[in-house]
Design a protein around this motif. Structure first.
Motif, PDB file in Angstrom:
ATOM      1  N   SER A   1      32.205 -40.056 -17.096  1.00 47.87           N
ATOM      2  CA  SER A   1      31.062 -40.922 -16.831  1.00 47.87           C
ATOM      3  C   SER A   1      30.489 -40.555 -15.470  1.00 47.87           C
ATOM      4  CB  SER A   1      31.499 -42.391 -16.849  1.00 47.87           C
ATOM      5  OG  SER A   1      32.481 -42.620 -15.855  1.00 47.87           O
ATOM      6  N   ARG A   2      29.287 -41.003 -15.207  1.00 48.97           N
ATOM      7  CA  ARG A   2      28.670 -40.630 -13.934  1.00 48.97           C
ATOM      8  C   ARG A   2      29.342 -41.359 -12.780  1.00 48.97           C
ATOM      9  NH1 ARG A   2      22.657 -43.273 -14.727  1.00 48.97           N
ATOM     10  NH2 ARG A   2      23.302 -45.423 -15.089  1.00 48.97           N
TER      11      ARG A   2
ATOM     12  N   ARG B   1      15.924 -38.228 -18.380  1.00 48.69           N
ATOM     13  CA  ARG B   1      16.266 -39.362 -19.245  1.00 48.69           C
ATOM     14  C   ARG B   1      17.335 -40.245 -18.615  1.00 48.69           C
ATOM     15  NH1 ARG B   1      15.736 -35.345 -23.327  1.00 48.69           N
ATOM     16  NH2 ARG B   1      17.993 -35.035 -23.357  1.00 48.69           N
ATOM     17  N   SER B   2      18.261 -39.631 -17.881  1.00 51.59           N
ATOM     18  CA  SER B   2      19.362 -40.413 -17.325  1.00 51.59           C
ATOM     19  C   SER B   2      18.936 -41.252 -16.121  1.00 51.59           C
ATOM     20  CB  SER B   2      20.525 -39.487 -16.921  1.00 51.59           C
ATOM     21  OG  SER B   2      20.172 -38.701 -15.801  1.00 51.59           O
TER      22      SER B   2
ATOM     23  N   ALA C   1      17.564 -33.818 -19.610  1.00 53.15           N
ATOM     24  CA  ALA C   1      18.673 -34.771 -19.626  1.00 53.15           C
ATOM     25  C   ALA C   1      18.709 -35.567 -18.327  1.00 53.15           C
ATOM     26  CB  ALA C   1      19.991 -34.033 -19.843  1.00 53.15           C
TER      27      ALA C   1
ATOM     28  N   GLU D   1      24.921 -37.491 -13.552  1.00 50.58           N
ATOM     29  CA  GLU D   1      24.672 -37.258 -14.975  1.00 50.58           C
ATOM     30  C   GLU D   1      25.979 -37.240 -15.753  1.00 50.58           C
ATOM     31  OE1 GLU D   1      22.689 -33.824 -17.802  1.00 50.58           O
ATOM     32  OE2 GLU D   1      22.068 -33.986 -15.712  1.00 50.58           O
TER      33      GLU D   1
ATOM     34  N   ARG E   1      24.999 -43.639  -9.201  1.00 50.40           N
ATOM     35  CA  ARG E   1      23.758 -44.045  -9.859  1.00 50.40           C
ATOM     36  C   ARG E   1      22.612 -43.642  -8.947  1.00 50.40           C
ATOM     37  NH1 ARG E   1      22.152 -47.494 -13.866  1.00 50.40           N
ATOM     38  NH2 ARG E   1      20.115 -48.508 -13.634  1.00 50.40           N
TER      39      ARG E   1
END
Length: 558
Positions: free
Chosen positions: A174-175, A211-212, A208, A168, A178
């Motif tokens: 940044s993540r 959604r991610s 959150a 996240e 993935r």
């Protein structure tokens, strides 16, 4: 006994063995043809007193092993209440059976109610307001793990908390990974992943997280492994999958083998509970057989742990897997399971439909018992159905006949986009309603069905949105009449050739009127895992809309 009688008996036994082998070959052929189903049928043997059949719907990954066990069970000629017991086994996605038992799928939608259900997880039972009373313990187990390319295993966080944080992004970073899930609306692995996230993230962060990850959600566990393509890419791919899926993937594709990371902060397991829906004679006998040593051996050979969590012996010799049982999280209660599933649906579920409407000359024919033409009836029902769709539904509209746009048989009337979005000075919803009201048949137009369907499916595949259910919805009153277009065989072959199970686009066909060639339409729909409905009256179309929506829960194994 005379020698002649002994020889006759030997010949009879040889014939029986040959018959059993022949039936086994037929069974394998049936499974190969049907693809998503596995059937265990009994050998044809004398059975005085009749036969009672037990229909078992089993999670697809466990179905082959249960089918083999059922074949052995049938061959042993078990009896209950004076009748021979025969078990048939079919692979069935658990979401479809759950939807059927909860009443979400209407009785006339063509989904068969099983006598025995073995879902991938008892979480499905906790989502039912009225779960079946006869729920046995697990037949097998498979803990949820994080699967990663072996080259990246050393850098992967060793806890679910660490993985979720890395997946996240926030304002500072940044993540790093993935994270890919199997669809929680269709798989126990997906639901378990959500519950782990909720336990680790809390209410505020869960939305959150949902959604991610929704854009990297795969239709099923097998589809998750498609995320491993290009393993050098950033962020690093991590799959939340059952341990058995790692075993199966590595066995089938050793060159792309993955490592199972067992989270140190605990995990949930798929548990495959034996669930009796209809306690027919023989169901308890079959349950005992599935809990016996021979069946357990089949489950272990397929990569499952036993009900106590003991791993197959091969795990100790297999790279990428661990024989020792992982730490276990507390099992979530029914209220939490339902709440989590409902929240996911609210956060992520969306529809993306391309409506393709036949405007050939025959659509001007009247509908018996009404003052409407066929096209007016379809337009009226579509207007009513549109009112049921939320503003974030993506919808586009084409019409088709022959030579509507130069040599092309179809023409776009409304471009694809959210119903709540604006096209010029009006919303897309208003533009579609206006377009429906203005539809007129082409007086000399024939039905250019095949090339229109091909172009529509290709468009939806090219513009595919993974966070939505992508569908081509076709309304027609007949069959293809375009001599210059592709044949049915070529159309079906092209649809199959472009099919991608990780990016599914289904054709839903609503045939209206007495001239519909259902067999032709079904071949088109089957090539995409879709479905066909026929309507005789305008009110049938709205009912079909509801049934088609309900079947999304179990497609393509309905």
């Amino acid at each position: 006994m005379s020698g002649a009688h002994r020889e006759t008996g030997r010949r009879a036994r040889r014939r029986t063995r040959r018959a059993r082998r022949a039936v086994a070959v037929v069974c394998m052929a049936i499974a190969a043809v049907l693809g998503t189903s596995v059937y265990a049928l009994s050998a044809i043997t004398a059975c005085s007193g009749g036969v009672t059949t037990v229909d078992a719907a089993v999670a697809p990954e466990l179905a082959p092993a249960v089918s083999a066990a059922a074949g052995a069970f049938n061959g042993a000629d078990h009896r209950a209440r004076g009748k021979c017991v025969r078990v048939t086994v079919r692979a069935a996605g658990p979401a479809g059976v759950a939807a059927l038992l909860s009443g979400q799928i209407p009785a006339g939608a063509g989904v068969r109610r099983p006598d025995v259900w073995v879902p991938d997880s008892s979480l499905w039972l906790r989502m039912l307001a009225r779960p079946p009373r006869a729920v046995g313990g697990p037949l097998a187990r498979s803990p949820l793990v994080a699967a990663v390319p072996r080259s990246r295993a050393s850098g992967t966080p060793g806890t679910w908390k660490g993985l979720l944080d890395a997946a996240e992004p926030d304002e500072r970073r940044s993540r790093a990974v993935r994270l890919t899930l199997a669809d929680p609306s269709r798989t126990g692995a997906g639901i378990a992943s959500l519950l782990i996230a909720r336990e680790r993230e809390g209410d505020a962060s869960f939305a959150a997280f949902a959604r991610s990850v929704r854009e990297s959600t795969a239709p099923d566990v097998a589809g998750e492994f498609g995320a491993l393509a290009g393993t050098a890419a950033r962020p690093a791919p991590v799959l939340a999958v059952p341990e058995q899926a790692v075993w199966e993937h590595n066995r089938k594709d050793p060159a792309a083998a993955v490592q199972a990371v067992y989270p140190q902060d605990g995990t949930l397991s798929l548990d495959y509970p034996f669930t009796i829906i209809d306690d027919r004679p023989g169901t308890r006998l079959f349950e005992r057989a599935l809990r016996g040593g021979e069946a357990l051996g089949r489950f272990r050979a397929a990569g499952f742990r036993d009900p106590a969590g003991r791993a197959p012996g091969a795990f100790a010799r297999t790279a990428g897997l661990a024989a020792s049982p992982p730490a276990v999280l507390a099992e979530p209660g029914p209220a939490l399971v339902r709440r989590t599933a409902q929240e996911w649906a609210r956060l992520t579920l969306g529809s993306r439909m391309l409506s393709v409407i036949d405007v050939s000359g025959s659509m001007a024919l009247p509908v018996p018992g009404s003052r409407l033409t066929r096209l007016q009836a379809i337009a009226q029902a579509s207007q009513e159905g549109l009112a049921l769709q939320p503003d974030d539904t993506d919808l586009g509209q084409w019409i088709f006949s022959t030579r509507l746009d130069g040599d092309r048989d179809w023409r776009q009337t409304v471009p694809m986009g959210p119903l709540g979005g604006r096209i010029g000075s009006v919303t897309r919803r208003r533009r579609i309603l206006s377009a429906l009201a203005g539809l007129r048949p082409k007086p000399d137009g024939a039905t250019g069905l095949y090339d229109t369907v091909l172009d529509a499916v290709r468009y939806m595949r090219r513009t595919y949105r993974p966070e939505m259910v992508n569908t081509v919805l076709v309304f027609t009153d007949g069959r293809d009449e375009d001599p210059g277009g592709p044949t049915l065989d070529r159309t079906v072959a092209a649809l199959r050739a472009g099919r991608d199970e990780t990016r599914p686009v289904q054709i839903i066909v609503i045939g209206f009127g007495p001239d519909v060639d259902t067999a032709e339409l079904r071949r088109l729909a089957d090539a995409t895992g879709g479905s066909v409905y026929t309507a005789r009256a305008p009110q049938d179309i709205l009912r079909i809309f509801g049934e088609a929506t309900a079947r999304r829960l179990c497609a393509p194994a309905c």
